[in-house]
Design an enzyme around this catalytic site. Structure first.
Site, short mmCIF file in Angstrom:
data_model
loop_
_atom_site.label_atom_id
_atom_site.label_comp_id
_atom_site.label_asym_id
_atom_site.label_seq_id
_atom_site.Cartn_x
_atom_site.Cartn_y
_atom_site.Cartn_z
N GLU A 108 -3.78 0.00 10.13
CA GLU A 108 -3.20 1.06 10.16
C GLU A 108 -3.29 2.31 9.21
O GLU A 108 -3.34 1.53 8.07
CB GLU A 108 -1.73 0.52 10.05
CG GLU A 108 -1.58 -0.12 11.27
CD GLU A 108 -0.03 0.20 11.80
OE1 GLU A 108 0.56 0.07 12.62
OE2 GLU A 108 0.85 -0.47 10.58
N CYS A 121 -2.82 8.24 4.45
CA CYS A 121 -2.74 7.38 3.82
C CYS A 121 -3.82 6.24 4.24
O CYS A 121 -3.61 6.30 5.32
CB CYS A 121 -1.17 6.95 4.04
SG CYS A 121 -0.53 5.28 3.26
N CYS A 128 -3.36 -8.69 2.53
CA CYS A 128 -3.32 -7.95 0.96
C CYS A 128 -3.53 -9.48 0.93
O CYS A 128 -2.62 -10.13 1.28
CB CYS A 128 -2.17 -7.20 0.66
SG CYS A 128 -2.08 -7.55 -1.14
N CYS A 132 3.53 -9.71 -2.19
CA CYS A 132 4.28 -9.05 -2.71
C CYS A 132 5.58 -9.77 -1.39
O CYS A 132 5.23 -9.19 -0.12
CB CYS A 132 4.47 -7.62 -3.09
SG CYS A 132 3.38 -7.61 -3.92
N CYS A 135 6.40 -7.14 1.73
CA CYS A 135 6.30 -5.75 2.02
C CYS A 135 5.57 -7.17 3.18
O CYS A 135 4.33 -7.85 3.62
CB CYS A 135 4.76 -5.98 0.95
SG CYS A 135 3.07 -4.96 1.65
N CYS A 353 6.69 2.84 3.62
CA CYS A 353 6.05 1.91 2.70
C CYS A 353 5.72 0.55 2.90
O CYS A 353 6.71 0.68 3.23
CB CYS A 353 6.32 2.71 1.33
SG CYS A 353 5.19 3.67 1.15
N1 SAH Z 1 -1.00 -2.57 -2.61
C1 SAH Z 1 -0.53 -0.82 -3.16
C2 SAH Z 1 -0.70 0.33 -2.18
C3 SAH Z 1 -0.13 -0.83 -0.79
S1 SAH Z 1 1.72 -0.66 -1.00
C4 SAH Z 1 0.53 -0.98 -4.48
O1 SAH Z 1 1.58 -2.58 -3.90
O2 SAH Z 1 0.92 -0.17 -4.95
C5 SAH Z 1 2.22 0.84 -1.28
C6 SAH Z 1 3.95 0.86 -1.66
O3 SAH Z 1 4.54 0.43 -0.84
C7 SAH Z 1 3.91 -0.31 -3.20
O4 SAH Z 1 4.97 0.86 -3.85
C8 SAH Z 1 4.36 -0.96 -2.87
O5 SAH Z 1 5.81 -1.75 -3.94
C9 SAH Z 1 5.78 -0.06 -1.76
N2 SAH Z 1 6.13 -1.24 -0.45
C10 SAH Z 1 5.73 -2.34 -0.25
N3 SAH Z 1 6.15 -2.83 1.01
C11 SAH Z 1 7.49 -1.99 0.46
C12 SAH Z 1 8.79 -2.09 1.23
N4 SAH Z 1 9.55 -2.48 2.73
N5 SAH Z 1 9.45 -1.04 1.77
C13 SAH Z 1 9.21 -0.03 0.37
N6 SAH Z 1 8.47 -0.17 0.04
C14 SAH Z 1 7.33 -0.83 -0.13
FE1 SF4 Z 2 -0.44 -6.59 -1.62
FE2 SF4 Z 2 1.75 -5.62 -0.45
FE3 SF4 Z 2 2.30 -6.17 -2.78
FE4 SF4 Z 2 0.96 -3.35 -2.37
S1 SF4 Z 2 2.96 -3.95 -2.11
S2 SF4 Z 2 0.17 -5.60 -3.38
S3 SF4 Z 2 -0.12 -4.20 0.23
S4 SF4 Z 2 0.93 -7.02 -0.75
#
Ligand code: SAH
Ligand code: SF4
Length: 364
Positions: A108, A121, A128, A132, A135, A353
């Protein structure tokens, strides 16, 4: 197939990546290798990267030898991504694109913004590996890295849609889609080099923000890269114990090392680092935690970006109330830290995000 670049190093270019991942110099080499004039390389680059038309629509404008080359065995295709679905958010300013790549995998990308400031974006991986917990992409696990051409093709697709929908140029890129860009640094940086080339899309490097989970060797690499990209680091917690719970790779690259790498970036680039903090109710939204964060970041060249949690299927947490967010923000402001709150656009269509994921997974 393989293309030999100027340094004579083999440069893997597969059918998936196509022409869109190649620099002007690489296209020139390719032309020379196949007995065409070197100058056709730049023509081809411009044809691949122009907006609003794609190469399919404008190939008739290319010199006949180049058209023949495109049809021949040496010619690489450019049809890297195909739009499966466009979803528009209720506010009309955010659109999410589900794009299918050559092997059927899907990622996406998002177009967001307002007149004068549209941003794409981009995703860098299918899924990934960083895991996290909050996410949606992390919940998928890693399927595969994207190639440079697939990252470039997303930007071209979004730039063309931006022109069609809003009559405007795409000016900004955030590498905050699916995947950890610095876990696929080679392809990501190559794509950004191509996308910032003024002979193509020409996005200013200062208008490109790379967001990382805190991949330390990757941050050091961005710090030394000749182009001055902006850097965002996803912090979410101010102690290793709390951070490791939300961001498992903190065990590999703990806070101290992440902050040292950020300092190196700031020193070499003369830029502050954006520190992202996804606020989760009852988890990392207390005033005490804000004070810990302020202490951790005191004296550093940073700006904090607060993002209330966007809901995802695989995580039970919720977003804090506005009052809690404001209280958290106030503590940081009183400590003298610059703080912004990220606008929560597109969450109604899962384009916020951390909400991006592919719906179909092929050949995992
Ligand atoms: N992998 C990279 C970039 C993609 S995620 C990273 O982690 O920075 C982009 C941003 O979205 C990151 O700051 C991440 O922590 C945040 N993010 C991930 N899941 C989220 C969620 N469910 N709600 C709000 N922010 C989220
Ligand atoms: Fe990967 Fe999501 Fe963590 Fe970014 S926030 S590093 S996309 S698992």
């Amino acid at each position: 197939m393989s293309v030999v670049n100027a340094e004579g190093k083999g440069n893997a270019v597969s059918g998936l990546s196509g022409l869109s991942g190649l620099s002007v110099a690489e296209l020139e080499e390719l032309m020379v290798r196949d007995g065409l004039a070197r100058t056709h390389g730049l023509r081809l680059f411009k044809a691949v990267h122009q907006v609003p038309h794609d190469l399919g629509e404008s190939r008739g404008m290319l010199p006949p030898p180049v058209q023949r080359w495109l049809d021949g065995p040496g010619g690489l295709g450019v049809a890297v991504v195909e739009e499966v679905r466009e979803t528009e958010s209720g506010d009309g300013w955010t659109r999410k694109y589900l794009l299918r790549m050559g092997d059927g995998q899907e990622v996406e990308s998002v177009l967001m913004g307002f007149p004068g400031r549209f941003t794409a974006c981009l995703s860098t991986q299918v899924g990934c590996a960083m895991g996290c917990v909050f996410c949606a992409t992390g919940q998928m696990g890693l399927v595969r890295n994207l190639e440079a051409g697939e990252i470039v093709a997303q930007a071209l697709h979004v730039a063309r849609r931006c022109r069609e929908l809003h009559g405007e140029r795409l000016r900004n890129l955030v590498v905050m889609g699916m995947g950890e860009p610095l876990h696929n640094a080679e392809a990501t940086l190559k794509a950004l080099e191509v996308l910032t080339d003024t002979r193509g899309l020409g996005i200013g490097p200062a208008h490109v923000t790379l967001s990382t989970v805190g991949h330390v060797p990757g941050i050091r690499r961005v710090a030394r890269h000749p182009l001055r990209f902006r850097l965002a680091v996803s912090l979410h917690a101010a102690t290793d114990e709390e951070r490791s719970e939300l961001v498992p790779v903190n065990r590999r690259w703990p806070l101290r090392e992440v902050l040292e790498a950020c300092e190196e970036y700031s020193e070499l680039k003369g830029e502050r680092v954006f520190m992202a903090w996804t606020l989760i109710a009852g988890k990392n939204d207390s005033e005490e935690q804000a004070r810990q964060l302020a202490a951790l970041l005191a004296g550093r060249a940073v700006q904090v970006n607060l993002i209330p949690l966007n809901p995802t299927e695989g995580f039970a947490g919720g977003a804090p109330t506005d009052e809690r967010v404001e209280a958290f923000q106030r503590v940081l402001l009183e400590a003298g830290l610059p703080v912004t709150r990220r606008q929560r656009r597109g969450i109604d269509v899962g384009a916020g995000c951390g909400q991006l994921r592919s719906e179909r997974r092929v050949g995992r």
